[in-house]
Design a protein around this motif. Structure first.
Motif, PDB file in Angstrom:
ATOM      1  N   THR A 126       0.842  -1.317  -0.212  1.00  0.00           N
ATOM      2  CA  THR A 126      -0.014   0.081  -0.096  1.00  0.00           C
ATOM      3  C   THR A 126       0.854   1.219   0.015  1.00  0.00           C
ATOM      4  OG1 THR A 126      -1.804   1.069   1.079  1.00  0.00           O
ATOM      5  CG2 THR A 126      -0.115   0.014   2.595  1.00  0.00           C
ATOM      6  N   GLY A 127       0.609   2.105  -0.697  1.00  0.00           N
ATOM      7  CA  GLY A 127       1.331   3.265  -0.968  1.00  0.00           C
ATOM      8  C   GLY A 127       0.991   4.770  -0.025  1.00  0.00           C
ATOM      9  N   ARG A 128       1.778   5.247   0.230  1.00  0.00           N
ATOM     10  CA  ARG A 128       1.495   6.637   0.785  1.00  0.00           C
ATOM     11  C   ARG A 128       2.694   7.757   0.199  1.00  0.00           C
ATOM     12  NH1 ARG A 128      -1.840   3.520   2.293  1.00  0.00           N
ATOM     13  NH2 ARG A 128      -3.031   3.420   4.031  1.00  0.00           N
ATOM     14  N   ASN A 129       2.018   8.968   0.056  1.00  0.00           N
ATOM     15  CA  ASN A 129       2.758  10.059  -0.425  1.00  0.00           C
ATOM     16  C   ASN A 129       3.906  10.459   0.576  1.00  0.00           C
ATOM     17  OD1 ASN A 129       1.875  12.268   0.968  1.00  0.00           O
ATOM     18  ND2 ASN A 129       0.194  12.501  -0.758  1.00  0.00           N
ATOM     19  N   TRP A 130       5.059  11.065   0.308  1.00  0.00           N
ATOM     20  CA  TRP A 130       5.893  11.494   1.294  1.00  0.00           C
ATOM     21  C   TRP A 130       5.490  12.410   2.194  1.00  0.00           C
ATOM     22  CZ3 TRP A 130       9.935   8.862   2.432  1.00  0.00           C
ATOM     23  CH2 TRP A 130      11.162   9.482   3.258  1.00  0.00           C
ATOM     24  N   ASN A 131       4.562  13.269   2.010  1.00  0.00           N
ATOM     25  CA  ASN A 131       3.900  14.088   3.083  1.00  0.00           C
ATOM     26  C   ASN A 131       3.148  13.059   4.439  1.00  0.00           C
ATOM     27  OD1 ASN A 131       4.533  16.570   1.960  1.00  0.00           O
ATOM     28  ND2 ASN A 131       2.863  16.477   0.537  1.00  0.00           N
ATOM     29  N   THR A 132       2.547  12.112   3.751  1.00  0.00           N
ATOM     30  CA  THR A 132       2.018  11.249   4.687  1.00  0.00           C
ATOM     31  C   THR A 132       3.033  10.391   5.267  1.00  0.00           C
ATOM     32  OG1 THR A 132      -0.115  11.427   3.429  1.00  0.00           O
ATOM     33  CG2 THR A 132       0.049   9.389   5.006  1.00  0.00           C
ATOM     34  N   VAL A 133       3.909   9.806   4.582  1.00  0.00           N
ATOM     35  CA  VAL A 133       5.075   9.033   5.331  1.00  0.00           C
ATOM     36  C   VAL A 133       5.713   9.696   6.446  1.00  0.00           C
ATOM     37  CG1 VAL A 133       7.292   8.038   5.101  1.00  0.00           C
ATOM     38  CG2 VAL A 133       5.362   7.567   3.655  1.00  0.00           C
ATOM     39  N   THR A 134       6.067  11.203   6.302  1.00  0.00           N
ATOM     40  CA  THR A 134       6.869  11.811   7.334  1.00  0.00           C
ATOM     41  C   THR A 134       5.856  12.248   8.512  1.00  0.00           C
ATOM     42  OG1 THR A 134       6.451  13.899   5.845  1.00  0.00           O
ATOM     43  CG2 THR A 134       8.690  12.754   5.677  1.00  0.00           C
ATOM     44  N   LYS A 135       4.698  12.482   8.299  1.00  0.00           N
ATOM     45  CA  LYS A 135       3.741  12.858   9.180  1.00  0.00           C
ATOM     46  C   LYS A 135       3.405  11.766  10.040  1.00  0.00           C
ATOM     47  CE  LYS A 135       0.414  15.220  11.516  1.00  0.00           C
ATOM     48  NZ  LYS A 135       0.648  16.268  12.372  1.00  0.00           N
ATOM     49  N   LEU A 136       3.309  10.498   9.466  1.00  0.00           N
ATOM     50  CA  LEU A 136       2.989   9.510  10.339  1.00  0.00           C
ATOM     51  C   LEU A 136       4.047   8.900  11.127  1.00  0.00           C
ATOM     52  CD1 LEU A 136       1.035   7.177   7.604  1.00  0.00           C
ATOM     53  CD2 LEU A 136       0.193   8.060   9.869  1.00  0.00           C
ATOM     54  N   ALA A 137       5.421   9.060  10.494  1.00  0.00           N
ATOM     55  CA  ALA A 137       6.748   8.889  11.389  1.00  0.00           C
ATOM     56  C   ALA A 137       6.896   9.760  12.618  1.00  0.00           C
ATOM     57  CB  ALA A 137       8.031   9.099  10.559  1.00  0.00           C
ATOM     58  N   ALA A 138       6.500  11.122  12.253  1.00  0.00           N
ATOM     59  CA  ALA A 138       6.571  12.185  13.359  1.00  0.00           C
ATOM     60  C   ALA A 138       5.654  11.796  14.522  1.00  0.00           C
ATOM     61  CB  ALA A 138       6.223  13.581  12.512  1.00  0.00           C
ATOM     62  N   MET A 139       4.187  11.367  14.137  1.00  0.00           N
ATOM     63  CA  MET A 139       3.316  11.191  15.099  1.00  0.00           C
ATOM     64  C   MET A 139       3.649   9.650  15.934  1.00  0.00           C
ATOM     65  SD  MET A 139      -0.297  11.217  12.824  1.00  0.00           S
ATOM     66  CE  MET A 139      -1.343  10.729  13.826  1.00  0.00           C
ATOM     67  N   ALA A 140       4.467   8.893  15.170  1.00  0.00           N
ATOM     68  CA  ALA A 140       4.866   7.578  16.004  1.00  0.00           C
ATOM     69  C   ALA A 140       5.878   7.769  16.881  1.00  0.00           C
ATOM     70  CB  ALA A 140       5.231   6.637  14.845  1.00  0.00           C
TER      71      ALA A 140
END
Length: 194
Positions: free
Chosen positions: A163-177
């Motif tokens: 499943t794909g996510r754009n870079w904005n979403t990837v970095t936001k999820l990493a920050a949330m984690a």
């Protein structure tokens, strides 16, 4: 207590496979997960769990969704360390790439590099891709709609779901984690009297 990110594939698109984020939060809470938060409406959740590993959590969430909503959804789960690694391994770092056109596909299992060895990068330029274990980084320089790589980097070729996510979403999820991990650590410290 470990922090995780769940990524659901193909939900809430075109009115099919509707998974309300409130329902996703409730399902995760029912699995013993804590600090559950969702991001966007495309099936992204950050949460903690005291003992289960990523594969067990992914299977458990898939089963809970099918039991509760009546349809199958593939789920990929990564821990906070995996998310940091994905961001740190950015193959396009230092280049001017549009984060909305830079997609990371999170794979259920590592793909065999031989699966993409026959793809000539020059034939797909200006699109670019890098396969790195359980992640496929793709830059769709002119957008994904008519992208040539989108037609060849399929699950059939890779031999695994993703499943794909754009870079904005990837970095936001990493920050949330990372934020959730810090909060959980602080709570654990308070509970132990540190």
């Amino acid at each position: 207590m470990t922090t995780y990110v769940a990524l659901l594939r193909g939900i809430n698109v075109g009115g099919k496979k509707r998974v309300p984020m409130q329902t996703l939060r409730e399902l995760l809470s029912g699995m013993g997960c804590g600090s559950v938060r969702t991001h966007l409406n495309s099936g992204n959740a950050v949460f903690t769990h005291p003992s289960a590993g990523p594969e067990e959590l992914a299977r458990g969430l898939e089963q809970a969704i099918e039991r509760e909503l009546g349809f199958p959804v593939a789920c990929m789960v990564r821990d906070v360390g995996d998310m940091r690694r994905v961001v740190d391994a950015d193959p396009f770092a230092g280049r001017d790439v549009d984060p909305a056109r830079f997609v990371v596909t999170f794979l259920a299992a590592p793909a065999d590099p031989a699966a993409v060895a026959d793809l000539d990068p020059a034939a797909y330029a200006p699109e670019e891709f890098v396969l790195a274990g359980r992640e496929l980084y793709v830059y769709y320089a002119e957008g994904i709609r008519d992208a040539k790589l989108a037609k060849v980097l399929t699950e059939r070729r890779l031999g695994t779901a993703g499943t794909g996510r754009n870079w904005n979403t990837v970095t936001k999820l990493a920050a949330m984690a990372q934020e959730t991990e810090k909060e959980a650590g602080a709570e654990a410290g308070e509970a132990s009297g540190e």
